[in-house]
Design a protein around this motif. Structure first.
Motif, PDB file in Angstrom:
ATOM      1  N   ARG A 368      33.784  28.205  55.908  1.00  0.00           N
ATOM      2  CA  ARG A 368      33.764  28.267  54.615  1.00  0.00           C
ATOM      3  C   ARG A 368      32.688  27.805  53.959  1.00  0.00           C
ATOM      4  O   ARG A 368      32.028  28.262  52.865  1.00  0.00           O
ATOM      5  N   VAL A 369      32.059  26.666  54.358  1.00  0.00           N
ATOM      6  CA  VAL A 369      30.653  26.032  53.795  1.00  0.00           C
ATOM      7  C   VAL A 369      29.667  27.103  53.832  1.00  0.00           C
ATOM      8  O   VAL A 369      28.866  27.536  52.997  1.00  0.00           O
ATOM      9  N   TYR A 370      29.243  27.752  55.391  1.00  0.00           N
ATOM     10  CA  TYR A 370      28.255  28.538  55.396  1.00  0.00           C
ATOM     11  C   TYR A 370      28.247  29.968  54.596  1.00  0.00           C
ATOM     12  O   TYR A 370      27.395  30.252  54.482  1.00  0.00           O
ATOM     13  N   THR A 371      29.313  30.726  54.547  1.00  0.00           N
ATOM     14  CA  THR A 371      29.644  31.830  54.070  1.00  0.00           C
ATOM     15  C   THR A 371      29.415  31.812  52.557  1.00  0.00           C
ATOM     16  O   THR A 371      29.513  32.701  52.023  1.00  0.00           O
ATOM     17  N   LEU A 372      29.402  30.504  52.047  1.00  0.00           N
ATOM     18  CA  LEU A 372      28.987  30.546  50.567  1.00  0.00           C
ATOM     19  C   LEU A 372      27.579  30.719  50.271  1.00  0.00           C
ATOM     20  O   LEU A 372      27.007  30.597  49.172  1.00  0.00           O
ATOM     21  N   HIS A 373      26.687  30.623  51.288  1.00  0.00           N
ATOM     22  CA  HIS A 373      25.358  30.872  51.079  1.00  0.00           C
ATOM     23  C   HIS A 373      25.119  31.778  50.336  1.00  0.00           C
ATOM     24  O   HIS A 373      24.194  31.555  49.479  1.00  0.00           O
ATOM     25  N   ASP A 374      25.290  33.041  50.289  1.00  0.00           N
ATOM     26  CA  ASP A 374      25.434  34.112  49.484  1.00  0.00           C
ATOM     27  C   ASP A 374      26.584  34.925  49.454  1.00  0.00           C
ATOM     28  O   ASP A 374      27.208  35.091  50.397  1.00  0.00           O
ATOM     29  N   PRO A 375      26.894  35.459  48.396  1.00  0.00           N
ATOM     30  CA  PRO A 375      28.202  35.991  47.937  1.00  0.00           C
ATOM     31  C   PRO A 375      28.561  37.207  48.931  1.00  0.00           C
ATOM     32  O   PRO A 375      27.816  38.184  48.593  1.00  0.00           O
ATOM     33  N   VAL A 376      29.597  37.391  49.662  1.00  0.00           N
ATOM     34  CA  VAL A 376      29.834  38.678  50.340  1.00  0.00           C
ATOM     35  C   VAL A 376      30.244  39.819  49.551  1.00  0.00           C
ATOM     36  O   VAL A 376      29.842  40.912  49.774  1.00  0.00           O
ATOM     37  N   ASP A 377      30.573  39.637  48.258  1.00  0.00           N
ATOM     38  CA  ASP A 377      30.814  40.608  47.263  1.00  0.00           C
ATOM     39  C   ASP A 377      29.655  41.608  47.038  1.00  0.00           C
ATOM     40  O   ASP A 377      29.774  42.679  46.878  1.00  0.00           O
ATOM     41  N   PHE A 378      28.506  40.845  46.984  1.00  0.00           N
ATOM     42  CA  PHE A 378      27.375  41.655  46.663  1.00  0.00           C
ATOM     43  C   PHE A 378      26.755  42.288  47.720  1.00  0.00           C
ATOM     44  O   PHE A 378      26.177  43.380  47.854  1.00  0.00           O
ATOM     45  N   LYS A 379      27.245  42.001  49.189  1.00  0.00           N
ATOM     46  CA  LYS A 379      26.912  42.780  50.269  1.00  0.00           C
ATOM     47  C   LYS A 379      27.819  43.860  50.359  1.00  0.00           C
ATOM     48  O   LYS A 379      27.222  44.975  50.795  1.00  0.00           O
ATOM     49  N   LEU A 380      29.315  43.838  50.127  1.00  0.00           N
ATOM     50  CA  LEU A 380      29.877  44.986  49.900  1.00  0.00           C
ATOM     51  C   LEU A 380      29.560  46.046  48.908  1.00  0.00           C
ATOM     52  O   LEU A 380      29.286  47.184  49.003  1.00  0.00           O
ATOM     53  N   ARG A 381      28.938  45.418  47.803  1.00  0.00           N
ATOM     54  CA  ARG A 381      28.432  46.574  46.809  1.00  0.00           C
ATOM     55  C   ARG A 381      27.453  47.079  47.311  1.00  0.00           C
ATOM     56  O   ARG A 381      26.971  48.443  47.054  1.00  0.00           O
ATOM     57  N   GLU A 382      26.357  46.435  47.974  1.00  0.00           N
ATOM     58  CA  GLU A 382      25.229  47.228  48.551  1.00  0.00           C
ATOM     59  C   GLU A 382      25.765  48.183  49.587  1.00  0.00           C
ATOM     60  O   GLU A 382      25.138  49.294  49.592  1.00  0.00           O
ATOM     61  N   LEU A 383      26.898  47.891  50.237  1.00  0.00           N
ATOM     62  CA  LEU A 383      27.209  48.809  51.459  1.00  0.00           C
ATOM     63  C   LEU A 383      27.985  49.980  50.676  1.00  0.00           C
ATOM     64  O   LEU A 383      27.653  51.340  51.085  1.00  0.00           O
TER      65      LEU A 383
END
Length: 399
Positions: A368-383
């Motif tokens: 949970r701590v590590y996955t907050l490094h940068d939001p996965v929502d932005f990764k999904l937008r890129e995909l």
């Protein structure tokens, strides 16, 4: 516990990095629960890694390293993450920092640093945070200085070298340098006390007019200046994916062991043995499918990264873009699978598995701590932009 000697961990030359890594992981596993509770710097474990020779994993053999591929390097990172994701992060950042000087610097810079790292078992730490604008670079008396505060300095404590960043006061551009951790003016604070990744030393630092030599600045070709240089954020993202995957694999392995040895069949079940309990089997089936998909995506991305890395400066923007799509897909898959498994593992272990002595919650806390490094929502937008518009992710320090 005393650190293992080089002979104990690495008894003979040439070494098999995966065998050495497995021996280290077995040692780390013995104290992982206790160290998670204590936090602080895993000094003994860092010295074991120093003695192992693995700090030179990606350094070419002709420069004194082991000449490993990214596939093999990330596989070792994942093997550490299964038992201790804090150590996995610090170890992985060693190779991310080395990649940084290779990608952003000149041959005359990175080759000597590589040789010295291999010869002296240097540990590299991080003081590069592109979102942190509190550190400025000024030229005073013909000498460049970095001055200000840094945050999330993972692995900086007990390191020999640092990759540090600052904002150029005159141009407002990001400057990145490789400097000795012992240089006057660098003050590392022991203020990392988060719920997870508790031994990554990701606390803050003060840079008080720290001298930076011209030869230490990584300006040729510089940060994100070419398609090859733009592999740096993809290496970082794929490191994250492998650590997330390793955490999930470690959680599932411990859950399985607990289920087989300790879990009881619920009174309402028609099964008389936990091995045939239908809902337990259903959950494990779901876990396996998620991990298998995430694993295949992550391994495919590593293979593509190796291909791109080996192309060097002739790498094209399109070739880099293909790697970016693969890495981003792996990042999303490992994040979602890992968070689900580390949270739902208690559904197949039961109430007794929540005892504090086991600290099985450490897998979720770390992830949970590590996955907050940068939001996965932005990764999904890129995909989504790739899937709909065939637009590759735009290079940044996070994509």
């Amino acid at each position: 516990m005393e650190a293992l000697s080089l002979a104990e961990i690495r008894p003979a030359e040439p070494i098999d990095p995966k065998t050495v890594a497995q021996a280290l992981a077995s040692e780390f596993a013995k104290t992982a629960v206790t160290r998670d509770q204590l936090g602080g710097t895993p000094k003994v474990e860092r010295d074991q890694i120093r003695a192992s020779g693995l700090l030179g994993l990606i350094i070419p053999a002709d420069l004194g390293g082991l000449g490993a591929s990214w596939v093999d390097t990330l596989d070792i990172v994942r093997s550490f993450a299964r038992v201790d994701s804090s150590i996995a992060q610090v170890f992985a950042f060693q190779h991310l920092m080395l990649a940084t000087v290779r990608l952003f610097g000149t041959e005359a810079q990175w080759q000597p640093w590589f040789r010295q790292t291999a010869e002296n078992n240097w540990f590299w730490g991080n003081a590069l945070n592109p979102l942190d604008t509190r550190t400025a670079s000024n030229i005073e008396a013909r000498q460049r200085e970095f001055h200000g505060k840094k945050s999330f300095c993972s692995g900086a404590t007990d390191s020999d070298m640092l990759i540090a960043s600052a904002i150029d006061a005159s141009t407002q551009k990001l400057l990145i340098a490789a400097i000795p951790t012992s240089r006057s003016g660098i003050i590392l604070h022991q203020d990392w006390d988060n719920i997870g990744q508790r031994q990554t030393d990701s606390g803050s630092a003060d840079f008080e007019h720290v001298r930076v030599e011209e030869a230490e600045l990584l300006t040729q070709p510089g940060p994100l200046s070419t398609p090859f240089a733009c592999l740096r954020p993809l290496i970082a993202q794929l490191i994250f994916s492998n650590i997330y995957l390793g955490i999930a694999e470690g959680a599932l392995a411990e859950a399985r062991q607990y289920t087989l040895q300790q879990s009881r069949v619920w009174s309402g079940s028609l099964a008389d043995d936990i091995r045939s309990e239908p809902y337990t089997l259903l959950h494990y089936g779901e876990f396996w499918v998620q991990l298998e998909g995430a694993k295949l995506l992550t391994e495919r991305a590593a293979e593509l990264l190796d291909d791109a890395w080996n192309k060097g400066e002739v790498l094209t923007a399109e070739e880099r873009g293909k790697v970016a799509v693969a890495v981003t897909a792996a990042k999303v898959a490992t994040t979602k699978a890992g968070l689900d498994i580390t949270q739902r593992m208690f559904e197949v272990t039961g109430a007794r598995a929540t005892t504090a002595a086991l600290r099985l919650d450490r897998f979720w806390r770390n992830l949970r701590v590590y996955t907050l490094h940068d939001p996965v929502d932005f990764k999904l937008r890129e995909l989504g932009d790739w899937a709909l518009n065939q637009q590759y992710p735009k290079p940044s320090f996070y994509s």
